[in-house]
Write a protein that holds these residues in place. Structure first.
Motif, PDB file in Angstrom:
ATOM      1  N   ASP A  42       0.840  -1.199   0.000  1.00 56.38           N
ATOM      2  CA  ASP A  42       0.000   0.000   0.000  1.00 56.38           C
ATOM      3  C   ASP A  42       0.876   1.250   0.000  1.00 56.38           C
ATOM      4  N   TRP A  43       0.239   2.386  -0.282  1.00 57.96           N
ATOM      5  CA  TRP A  43       0.993   3.634  -0.466  1.00 57.96           C
ATOM      6  C   TRP A  43       1.759   4.022   0.790  1.00 57.96           C
ATOM      7  N   LYS A  46       5.005   2.085   1.113  1.00 50.18           N
ATOM      8  CA  LYS A  46       6.006   2.571   0.160  1.00 50.18           C
ATOM      9  C   LYS A  46       6.560   3.920   0.604  1.00 50.18           C
ATOM     10  N   HIS A  47       5.683   4.774   1.090  1.00 53.57           N
ATOM     11  CA  HIS A  47       6.094   6.096   1.555  1.00 53.57           C
ATOM     12  C   HIS A  47       7.086   5.983   2.711  1.00 53.57           C
ATOM     13  N   TYR A  83       1.634  13.944   1.085  1.00 46.71           N
ATOM     14  CA  TYR A  83       1.556  13.427  -0.284  1.00 46.71           C
ATOM     15  C   TYR A  83       2.556  14.106  -1.225  1.00 46.71           C
ATOM     16  N   ASP A 136      -3.550   5.682  -2.983  1.00 48.64           N
ATOM     17  CA  ASP A 136      -2.440   6.053  -3.858  1.00 48.64           C
ATOM     18  C   ASP A 136      -3.021   6.872  -5.003  1.00 48.64           C
ATOM     19  N   GLY A 138      -1.288   8.229  -7.367  1.00 53.78           N
ATOM     20  CA  GLY A 138      -0.403   8.203  -8.530  1.00 53.78           C
ATOM     21  C   GLY A 138       0.531   9.385  -8.628  1.00 53.78           C
ATOM     22  N   PRO A 141       5.907   8.856  -4.114  1.00 51.87           N
ATOM     23  CA  PRO A 141       5.969   8.399  -2.727  1.00 51.87           C
ATOM     24  C   PRO A 141       5.703   9.466  -1.682  1.00 51.87           C
TER      25      PRO A 141
END
Length: 212
Positions: A42-43, A46-47, A83, A136, A138, A141
């Motif tokens: 999930d975002w 990754k972040h 974000y 996410d 798009g 990260p």
């Protein structure tokens, strides 16, 4: 600042990061080199891996890390910062897209409709019952460090180390980074010179300037 000074600063930063890791500094950066993340992660995962070098975290710590003013809630500006919308790389992101981010997150979590996401709302969203994750959009990260840290995390740590020499800094990212440093130094020198002047002519409206 010369390139040699910047090299020294980067080396000191890497040594500090390594020291924090070696001594288990408060759940800090988990690894000096980039963490490998499942492409389907999930975002938020990754972040945390790309921006913070943290692979293990819980919802409460994620919330606190991104509560930049320690107010106990995420304001809309903080959400956009997380974000990466404050980063120069997001300069071409249309306002409509930024509005979409806020609108979607408020729909998911802002149950009392006060325009912010409070910690209990986040914990409820990510808890056992719902197990929600940040969408996410798009947009990458979520870069939200300063210029120096972004360079170190996303380039220096991947391609350089404390043994890097000045002649090794030939990547486009290196060249751009030092160009930005030169621009900042030039601007600082210009402002310092203006501060020494009793009157700055450029600040006087044209109609009041003396024509010689």
């Amino acid at each position: 600042m010369t390139i040699r000074q910047l090299l020294a600063a980067c080396a000191v930063s890497i040594a500090f990061v390594a020291g924090v890791t070696a001594h288990g500094g408060g759940g800090g950066i988990a690894h000096q080199k980039p963490i490998q993340v499942d492409p389907d992660a999930d975002w938020a995962t990754k972040h945390m891996a790309e921006e913070h070098h943290i692979s293990v975290f819980d919802p409460a710590s994620f919330f606190s890390l991104h509560d930049y003013d320690n107010s106990g809630s995420w304001e809309q500006s903080e959400i956009l910062k997380t974000y990466g919308m404050d980063d120069p790389s997001a300069k071409d992101v249309p306002q409509e897209k930024k509005d979409d981010i806020i609108r979607e997150l408020m729909k998911l979590m802002d149950h009392n409709s006060n325009g912010i996401i409070e910690k209990h709302e986040w914990l409820q969203f990510t808890g056992e019952d719902r197990k929600g994750t940040l969408p996410d959009f798009g947009l990458g990260p979520g870069h939200h460090w300063d210029m120096e840290m972004e360079y170190e995390i996303h380039h220096w740590e991947k391609y350089h180390d404390e043994n890097t020499k000045e002649e090794d800094l030939i990547h486009p990212e290196d060249i751009e980074h030092f160009r930005l440093h030169d621009e900042l130094e030039d601007e600082a020198e210009r402002i310092a010179a203006l501060d020494k002047l009793a009157i700055v002519e450029q600040n006087i409206p044209a109609k009041f300037r003396r024509v010689v």
